[in-house]
Write a protein that holds these residues in place. Structure first.
Motif, PDB file in Angstrom:
ATOM      1  N   VAL A 116       0.867  -1.173   0.000  1.00  0.00           N
ATOM      2  CA  VAL A 116       0.000   0.000   0.000  1.00  0.00           C
ATOM      3  C   VAL A 116       0.902   1.222   0.000  1.00  0.00           C
ATOM      4  O   VAL A 116       1.774   1.359   0.860  1.00  0.00           O
ATOM      5  N   LEU A 117       0.686   2.089  -0.980  1.00  0.00           N
ATOM      6  CA  LEU A 117       1.423   3.342  -1.036  1.00  0.00           C
ATOM      7  C   LEU A 117       0.435   4.486  -0.886  1.00  0.00           C
ATOM      8  O   LEU A 117      -0.575   4.529  -1.597  1.00  0.00           O
ATOM      9  N   GLU A 118       0.723   5.404   0.031  1.00  0.00           N
ATOM     10  CA  GLU A 118      -0.044   6.643   0.051  1.00  0.00           C
ATOM     11  C   GLU A 118       0.674   7.593  -0.885  1.00  0.00           C
ATOM     12  O   GLU A 118       1.898   7.751  -0.802  1.00  0.00           O
ATOM     13  N   VAL A 119      -0.076   8.197  -1.804  1.00  0.00           N
ATOM     14  CA  VAL A 119       0.525   9.013  -2.857  1.00  0.00           C
ATOM     15  C   VAL A 119      -0.226  10.337  -3.013  1.00  0.00           C
ATOM     16  O   VAL A 119      -1.310  10.519  -2.462  1.00  0.00           O
ATOM     17  N   SER A 120       0.358  11.235  -3.804  1.00  0.00           N
ATOM     18  CA  SER A 120      -0.302  12.498  -4.142  1.00  0.00           C
ATOM     19  C   SER A 120      -1.443  12.224  -5.121  1.00  0.00           C
ATOM     20  O   SER A 120      -1.521  11.142  -5.715  1.00  0.00           O
ATOM     21  N   LYS A 121      -2.299  13.214  -5.332  1.00  0.00           N
ATOM     22  CA  LYS A 121      -3.389  13.058  -6.293  1.00  0.00           C
ATOM     23  C   LYS A 121      -2.834  12.803  -7.694  1.00  0.00           C
ATOM     24  O   LYS A 121      -3.355  11.953  -8.423  1.00  0.00           O
ATOM     25  N   ALA A 122      -1.791  13.525  -8.080  1.00  0.00           N
ATOM     26  CA  ALA A 122      -1.205  13.332  -9.415  1.00  0.00           C
ATOM     27  C   ALA A 122      -0.698  11.903  -9.578  1.00  0.00           C
ATOM     28  O   ALA A 122      -0.923  11.262 -10.619  1.00  0.00           O
ATOM     29  N   ARG A 135      -6.486  -1.664 -11.086  1.00  0.00           N
ATOM     30  CA  ARG A 135      -7.422  -0.799 -10.365  1.00  0.00           C
ATOM     31  C   ARG A 135      -7.319  -0.909  -8.857  1.00  0.00           C
ATOM     32  O   ARG A 135      -8.295  -0.688  -8.161  1.00  0.00           O
ATOM     33  N   MET A 136      -6.159  -1.277  -8.347  1.00  0.00           N
ATOM     34  CA  MET A 136      -5.966  -1.295  -6.895  1.00  0.00           C
ATOM     35  C   MET A 136      -5.569   0.111  -6.464  1.00  0.00           C
ATOM     36  O   MET A 136      -4.408   0.425  -6.236  1.00  0.00           O
ATOM     37  N   LYS A 137      -6.600   0.957  -6.360  1.00  0.00           N
ATOM     38  CA  LYS A 137      -6.402   2.329  -5.942  1.00  0.00           C
ATOM     39  C   LYS A 137      -7.675   2.795  -5.263  1.00  0.00           C
ATOM     40  O   LYS A 137      -8.768   2.372  -5.637  1.00  0.00           O
ATOM     41  N   ILE A 138      -7.501   3.634  -4.262  1.00  0.00           N
ATOM     42  CA  ILE A 138      -8.675   4.114  -3.535  1.00  0.00           C
ATOM     43  C   ILE A 138      -8.404   5.521  -3.011  1.00  0.00           C
ATOM     44  O   ILE A 138      -7.307   5.814  -2.533  1.00  0.00           O
ATOM     45  N   ALA A 139      -9.397   6.381  -3.151  1.00  0.00           N
ATOM     46  CA  ALA A 139      -9.344   7.735  -2.611  1.00  0.00           C
ATOM     47  C   ALA A 139     -10.291   7.787  -1.416  1.00  0.00           C
ATOM     48  O   ALA A 139     -11.463   7.410  -1.526  1.00  0.00           O
ATOM     49  N   ILE A 140      -9.774   8.212  -0.279  1.00  0.00           N
ATOM     50  CA  ILE A 140     -10.555   8.279   0.952  1.00  0.00           C
ATOM     51  C   ILE A 140     -10.814   9.747   1.281  1.00  0.00           C
ATOM     52  O   ILE A 140      -9.881  10.496   1.573  1.00  0.00           O
ATOM     53  N   ASP A 141     -12.076  10.159   1.219  1.00  0.00           N
ATOM     54  CA  ASP A 141     -12.466  11.522   1.567  1.00  0.00           C
ATOM     55  C   ASP A 141     -12.837  11.559   3.042  1.00  0.00           C
ATOM     56  O   ASP A 141     -13.786  10.901   3.465  1.00  0.00           O
ATOM     57  N   VAL A 142     -12.093  12.335   3.826  1.00  0.00           N
ATOM     58  CA  VAL A 142     -12.348  12.466   5.254  1.00  0.00           C
ATOM     59  C   VAL A 142     -13.063  13.800   5.455  1.00  0.00           C
ATOM     60  O   VAL A 142     -12.536  14.851   5.099  1.00  0.00           O
ATOM     61  N   VAL A 143     -14.280  13.738   6.009  1.00  0.00           N
ATOM     62  CA  VAL A 143     -15.112  14.927   6.170  1.00  0.00           C
ATOM     63  C   VAL A 143     -15.401  15.197   7.643  1.00  0.00           C
ATOM     64  O   VAL A 143     -15.288  14.302   8.479  1.00  0.00           O
ATOM     65  N   TYR A 176      -4.945   9.443  -0.790  1.00  0.00           N
ATOM     66  CA  TYR A 176      -4.891   8.588  -1.972  1.00  0.00           C
ATOM     67  C   TYR A 176      -3.968   7.402  -1.712  1.00  0.00           C
ATOM     68  O   TYR A 176      -2.842   7.581  -1.262  1.00  0.00           O
ATOM     69  N   PHE A 177      -4.464   6.189  -2.050  1.00  0.00           N
ATOM     70  CA  PHE A 177      -3.700   4.969  -1.840  1.00  0.00           C
ATOM     71  C   PHE A 177      -3.722   4.126  -3.107  1.00  0.00           C
ATOM     72  O   PHE A 177      -4.746   4.018  -3.784  1.00  0.00           O
ATOM     73  N   ILE A 178      -2.582   3.512  -3.420  1.00  0.00           N
ATOM     74  CA  ILE A 178      -2.467   2.608  -4.564  1.00  0.00           C
ATOM     75  C   ILE A 178      -1.643   1.389  -4.148  1.00  0.00           C
ATOM     76  O   ILE A 178      -0.938   1.425  -3.137  1.00  0.00           O
ATOM     77  N   CYS A 179      -1.736   0.325  -4.950  1.00  0.00           N
ATOM     78  CA  CYS A 179      -0.796  -0.783  -4.806  1.00  0.00           C
ATOM     79  C   CYS A 179       0.388  -0.454  -5.708  1.00  0.00           C
ATOM     80  O   CYS A 179       0.213  -0.111  -6.883  1.00  0.00           O
ATOM     81  N   GLY A 180       1.596  -0.542  -5.167  1.00  0.00           N
ATOM     82  CA  GLY A 180       2.794  -0.185  -5.919  1.00  0.00           C
ATOM     83  C   GLY A 180       3.365  -1.300  -6.769  1.00  0.00           C
ATOM     84  O   GLY A 180       4.342  -1.093  -7.485  1.00  0.00           O
ATOM     85  N   ILE A 181       2.768  -2.486  -6.737  1.00  0.00           N
ATOM     86  CA  ILE A 181       3.247  -3.596  -7.560  1.00  0.00           C
ATOM     87  C   ILE A 181       2.888  -3.305  -9.021  1.00  0.00           C
ATOM     88  O   ILE A 181       1.754  -2.935  -9.326  1.00  0.00           O
ATOM     89  N   THR A 182       3.833  -3.467  -9.909  1.00  0.00           N
ATOM     90  CA  THR A 182       3.647  -3.145 -11.332  1.00  0.00           C
ATOM     91  C   THR A 182       2.368  -3.778 -11.882  1.00  0.00           C
ATOM     92  O   THR A 182       2.156  -4.977 -11.732  1.00  0.00           O
ATOM     93  N   GLY A 183       1.545  -2.939 -12.493  1.00  0.00           N
ATOM     94  CA  GLY A 183       0.305  -3.387 -13.116  1.00  0.00           C
ATOM     95  C   GLY A 183      -0.894  -3.457 -12.201  1.00  0.00           C
ATOM     96  O   GLY A 183      -2.029  -3.532 -12.671  1.00  0.00           O
ATOM     97  N   HIS A 184      -0.717  -3.417 -10.881  1.00  0.00           N
ATOM     98  CA  HIS A 184      -1.846  -3.575  -9.969  1.00  0.00           C
ATOM     99  C   HIS A 184      -2.718  -2.331  -9.875  1.00  0.00           C
ATOM    100  O   HIS A 184      -3.905  -2.428  -9.583  1.00  0.00           O
ATOM    101  N   CYS A 185      -2.162  -1.173 -10.094  1.00  0.00           N
ATOM    102  CA  CYS A 185      -2.935   0.063 -10.023  1.00  0.00           C
ATOM    103  C   CYS A 185      -3.475   0.475 -11.384  1.00  0.00           C
ATOM    104  O   CYS A 185      -4.284   1.368 -11.483  1.00  0.00           O
ATOM    105  N   ALA A 186      -3.071  -0.177 -12.445  1.00  0.00           N
ATOM    106  CA  ALA A 186      -3.425   0.237 -13.813  1.00  0.00           C
ATOM    107  C   ALA A 186      -4.876   0.688 -13.905  1.00  0.00           C
ATOM    108  O   ALA A 186      -5.764   0.115 -13.276  1.00  0.00           O
TER     109      ALA A 186
END
Length: 175
Positions: free
Chosen positions: A67-73, A119-127, A103-113
């Motif tokens: 699991v990688l926490e990353v910037s929006k870009a 599509r192993m990526k998720i955006a968590i909106d904290v309100v 923002y979180f993604i899987c950093g393994i090649t091809g998993h976040c594609a």
């Protein structure tokens, strides 16, 4: 004076219990999935409201994912080159301490594609606000037959029960 001190201690204990009771723990992808290649994270996250104090837990095979926490870009482009945080235990807890989107993604090649089996990526909106109870089902014309969103994991109710027990214990000691 002693009565005022007892009342102050009871108030502090009650505040601690209520703050523990309002926080929720969400296991990413549950109940039908986990942090894996088959979970639809868009559907999962759309039924949740995250608030400061909540925790999300990524459960996965540490040999197969991370699991990688990353910037929006980096999230948008699935770039694992400059993560904010890298998690690799297979049971990673992330505290959501402030409002905003994370923002979180899987950093393994091809998993976040963005296409194919990734599509192993998720955006968590904290309100603002506290963790809600599940909304009441809608009725009438135009309502959906989809199942209600799943509640937070059992960890939330355990914390609430422990917090209430703490208040009762302090009340008994002060009486």
């Amino acid at each position: 004076m002693a009565a005022a001190m007892r009342l102050a201690l009871l108030a502090v204990a009650a505040m601690a219990a209520f703050s523990a009771a309002s926080a929720a723990t969400y296991n990413v992808g549950e109940p039908a999935g986990a942090w894996d290649l088959s979970t639809d994270y868009g559907s999962w996250v759309s039924s949740k409201k995250f608030h400061p104090g909540d925790t999300i837990v990524f459960k996965y095979s540490a040999q197969a994912h991370d699991v990688l926490e990353v910037s929006k870009a980096d999230y948008d482009s699935c770039s694992a080159g400059s993560p904010i945080t890298t998690l690799k235990t297979g049971n990673d807890e992330v505290a959501l301490n402030a409002t905003g989107t994370r923002y979180f993604i899987c950093g393994i090649t091809g998993h976040c594609a963005t296409t194919g089996t990734g599509r192993m990526k998720i955006a968590i909106d904290v309100v603002e606000g506290s963790s809600p109870s599940p909304p009441a089902p809608a009725s009438g014309p135009g309502t959906s037959d989809s199942p209600p969103p799943s509640p937070p994991s059992a960890a939330t109710s355990v914390r609430a029960t422990a917090g209430l027990g703490l208040v009762v214990l302090f009340a008994g000691l002060l009486a």
